[in-house]
Scaffold this motif. Sequence first.
Motif, PDB file in Angstrom:
ATOM      1  N   GLU A 199       9.748   5.401   1.991  1.00 30.60           N
ATOM      2  CA  GLU A 199       8.517   5.025   1.453  1.00 30.60           C
ATOM      3  C   GLU A 199       7.933   3.770   1.955  1.00 30.60           C
ATOM      4  O   GLU A 199       6.643   3.562   1.546  1.00 30.60           O
ATOM      5  CB  GLU A 199       9.324   4.700  -0.199  1.00 30.60           C
ATOM      6  CG  GLU A 199       9.986   3.540  -0.222  1.00 30.60           C
ATOM      7  CD  GLU A 199      11.518   3.864  -0.222  1.00 30.60           C
ATOM      8  OE1 GLU A 199      12.385   2.959  -0.705  1.00 30.60           O
ATOM      9  OE2 GLU A 199      11.864   4.924   0.620  1.00 30.60           O
ATOM     10  N   TYR A 200       8.084   3.377   2.892  1.00 31.88           N
ATOM     11  CA  TYR A 200       7.606   2.286   3.608  1.00 31.88           C
ATOM     12  C   TYR A 200       6.614   2.966   5.004  1.00 31.88           C
ATOM     13  O   TYR A 200       5.889   2.265   5.473  1.00 31.88           O
ATOM     14  CB  TYR A 200       8.240   1.220   4.212  1.00 31.88           C
ATOM     15  CG  TYR A 200       8.952   0.373   3.029  1.00 31.88           C
ATOM     16  CD1 TYR A 200       8.022  -0.786   2.425  1.00 31.88           C
ATOM     17  CD2 TYR A 200      10.227   0.290   2.755  1.00 31.88           C
ATOM     18  CE1 TYR A 200       8.334  -1.472   1.625  1.00 31.88           C
ATOM     19  CE2 TYR A 200      10.476  -0.551   1.765  1.00 31.88           C
ATOM     20  CZ  TYR A 200       9.939  -1.526   1.080  1.00 31.88           C
ATOM     21  OH  TYR A 200      10.118  -2.416   0.029  1.00 31.88           O
ATOM     22  N   ASP A 201       6.956   4.251   5.142  1.00 30.45           N
ATOM     23  CA  ASP A 201       6.270   4.887   6.339  1.00 30.45           C
ATOM     24  C   ASP A 201       4.711   5.028   5.793  1.00 30.45           C
ATOM     25  O   ASP A 201       4.330   5.588   4.874  1.00 30.45           O
ATOM     26  CB  ASP A 201       7.058   6.296   6.591  1.00 30.45           C
ATOM     27  CG  ASP A 201       8.226   6.174   7.124  1.00 30.45           C
ATOM     28  OD1 ASP A 201       8.732   5.060   7.744  1.00 30.45           O
ATOM     29  OD2 ASP A 201       8.957   7.177   7.142  1.00 30.45           O
ATOM     30  N   PRO A 202       3.664   4.759   7.027  1.00 31.86           N
ATOM     31  CA  PRO A 202       2.550   4.522   6.646  1.00 31.86           C
ATOM     32  C   PRO A 202       1.874   6.262   6.629  1.00 31.86           C
ATOM     33  O   PRO A 202       0.824   6.397   6.121  1.00 31.86           O
ATOM     34  CB  PRO A 202       1.757   3.805   7.692  1.00 31.86           C
ATOM     35  CG  PRO A 202       2.832   3.662   8.668  1.00 31.86           C
ATOM     36  CD  PRO A 202       4.037   3.921   8.174  1.00 31.86           C
ATOM     37  N   PHE A 220       0.748  -1.390   0.069  1.00 32.79           N
ATOM     38  CA  PHE A 220      -0.114  -0.123   0.065  1.00 32.79           C
ATOM     39  C   PHE A 220       0.845   1.192  -0.045  1.00 32.79           C
ATOM     40  O   PHE A 220       0.461   2.121  -0.870  1.00 32.79           O
ATOM     41  CB  PHE A 220      -0.942  -0.011   1.132  1.00 32.79           C
ATOM     42  CG  PHE A 220      -1.382   1.252   1.542  1.00 32.79           C
ATOM     43  CD1 PHE A 220      -2.590   1.724   0.820  1.00 32.79           C
ATOM     44  CD2 PHE A 220      -1.260   2.114   2.628  1.00 32.79           C
ATOM     45  CE1 PHE A 220      -3.166   3.234   0.977  1.00 32.79           C
ATOM     46  CE2 PHE A 220      -1.798   3.241   3.308  1.00 32.79           C
ATOM     47  CZ  PHE A 220      -2.622   3.929   2.288  1.00 32.79           C
ATOM     48  N   THR A 221       1.891   1.356   0.815  1.00 33.27           N
ATOM     49  CA  THR A 221       2.659   2.544   1.057  1.00 33.27           C
ATOM     50  C   THR A 221       3.372   2.662  -0.298  1.00 33.27           C
ATOM     51  O   THR A 221       3.657   3.939  -0.674  1.00 33.27           O
ATOM     52  CB  THR A 221       3.676   2.460   2.264  1.00 33.27           C
ATOM     53  OG1 THR A 221       4.350   1.311   2.105  1.00 33.27           O
ATOM     54  CG2 THR A 221       2.811   2.282   3.467  1.00 33.27           C
ATOM     55  N   LEU A 222       3.853   1.714  -0.789  1.00 35.81           N
ATOM     56  CA  LEU A 222       4.762   1.923  -2.180  1.00 35.81           C
ATOM     57  C   LEU A 222       3.966   2.329  -3.340  1.00 35.81           C
ATOM     58  O   LEU A 222       4.203   2.931  -4.022  1.00 35.81           O
ATOM     59  CB  LEU A 222       5.421   0.453  -2.468  1.00 35.81           C
ATOM     60  CG  LEU A 222       6.779   0.015  -1.573  1.00 35.81           C
ATOM     61  CD1 LEU A 222       7.130  -1.449  -1.795  1.00 35.81           C
ATOM     62  CD2 LEU A 222       7.816   1.045  -1.662  1.00 35.81           C
ATOM     63  N   ALA A 233       2.156   9.121  -6.089  1.00 38.77           N
ATOM     64  CA  ALA A 233       2.367  10.394  -5.770  1.00 38.77           C
ATOM     65  C   ALA A 233       3.609  11.202  -6.660  1.00 38.77           C
ATOM     66  O   ALA A 233       3.296  12.156  -6.901  1.00 38.77           O
ATOM     67  CB  ALA A 233       2.755  10.471  -4.296  1.00 38.77           C
ATOM     68  N   ARG A 234       4.562  10.596  -6.598  1.00 37.06           N
ATOM     69  CA  ARG A 234       5.767  10.913  -7.533  1.00 37.06           C
ATOM     70  C   ARG A 234       6.432  12.134  -6.808  1.00 37.06           C
ATOM     71  O   ARG A 234       6.640  13.250  -7.337  1.00 37.06           O
ATOM     72  CB  ARG A 234       5.625  11.053  -8.799  1.00 37.06           C
ATOM     73  CG  ARG A 234       5.032  10.139  -9.545  1.00 37.06           C
ATOM     74  CD  ARG A 234       4.987  10.115 -11.146  1.00 37.06           C
ATOM     75  NE  ARG A 234       4.288  11.316 -11.530  1.00 37.06           N
ATOM     76  CZ  ARG A 234       2.850  11.487 -11.549  1.00 37.06           C
ATOM     77  NH1 ARG A 234       2.236  10.098 -11.542  1.00 37.06           N
ATOM     78  NH2 ARG A 234       2.059  12.252 -11.792  1.00 37.06           N
ATOM     79  N   ALA A 235       6.747  12.035  -5.449  1.00 39.80           N
ATOM     80  CA  ALA A 235       6.956  13.213  -4.554  1.00 39.80           C
ATOM     81  C   ALA A 235       6.048  14.440  -4.675  1.00 39.80           C
ATOM     82  O   ALA A 235       6.295  15.419  -4.005  1.00 39.80           O
ATOM     83  CB  ALA A 235       8.373  13.588  -5.226  1.00 39.80           C
TER      84      ALA A 235
END
Length: 352
Positions: A229-232, A166-168, A174-176
């Motif tokens: 990138e793994y932060d929820p 999900f986070t990835l 989002a692309r930053a």
Amino acid sequence: MIAVQILGFGLIVLVAWDAAATVLHPDREGLLATAIRRTVWAVTTLLSARLSRLGTYVLGLAGPVIVACTFLGWILLATVGLAVAAWPILGTEFAIQTDLGAPTFVDALYFAAGTTTVLGYGDVTPLSTQAELLSVFGAGVGFTMFTGMATYVLEVVSGVATRNRFTLAVHDDARACGGVTMLTDCLGEAGVDETRERCRSWAEHVRAVDEMVHRYPLVGFTYRSRRPEYDPEPALRHVAEATVTALVATGYAPGLRTAAEALCSALIRLQSTIAETYLGAAVTSALADPEPTDRDRAAVAAVDRVLSGALGLAVPPAEHQQATETVCRTRIFLEGLHRWSRSDVPLHEWDE
């Protein structure tokens, strides 16, 4: 003697219930598991906030430490319970091959540890039916607990992988950028059909994370990675921003309404699940009865301006009540989530 044995059996039953509620029941978490999770997480986040360079590394240890301490707590308490139950009859109902003299409580602990871990060195042998039943009971509880813990670990790994997907996925979409840009670009470049499918995909990811947190509260949001990138938290923020944008966009593209409302429902459910599990009664109550402010209405108006500008359309007169309530819920939820994790609350894209 009987009272002591009842006390020991009672402790074993309580530990077994705590483990079964946490590992097997889809709607429960044991009291011991909850206490350990909250204590370890509080200590870990406090250390992480104070250790700037090592903070991310320390926070990444929280999940494994919570699981290890919970399992160790169950095993130790089950061992103590069996030792208490066996101690009164250890000198009369068991044959002990030792030269240490009369058996003590330490010997009872030794017997209990060997029995619950299903090792059994053979130097403490039951001589009566009562002693045999006690040994079999202790071994059965220990074997069941170890089997359940092993299965739980495998399920936890799978659950964390679900959350990471999900986070990835959100990170890549989002692309930053923020969720407003993410949804607006999709709508402007790919059209309503692709945006509708994107909303449905995000909703599926959100539902999977909701089920993971509901099923595995012990580790759902405490397993962290050193990779951002793994932060929820950022993923949840981006999805909330995209959800608000999708709700506002239904004024321009009515065909998006069903998918946008489904995504909103999934997001609200996930926010409630996380709040009930980790954030406390105050945040849960505030989410259940949101009271939008002028700031929330201004955020929706800002999203509306971004959408109308990107699509080259005039802003239609609309209240966007559902979008406004979603903004309010998101503020409450993310502020509570960041307080819980002791991290700074970043600006929303609609506030910039």
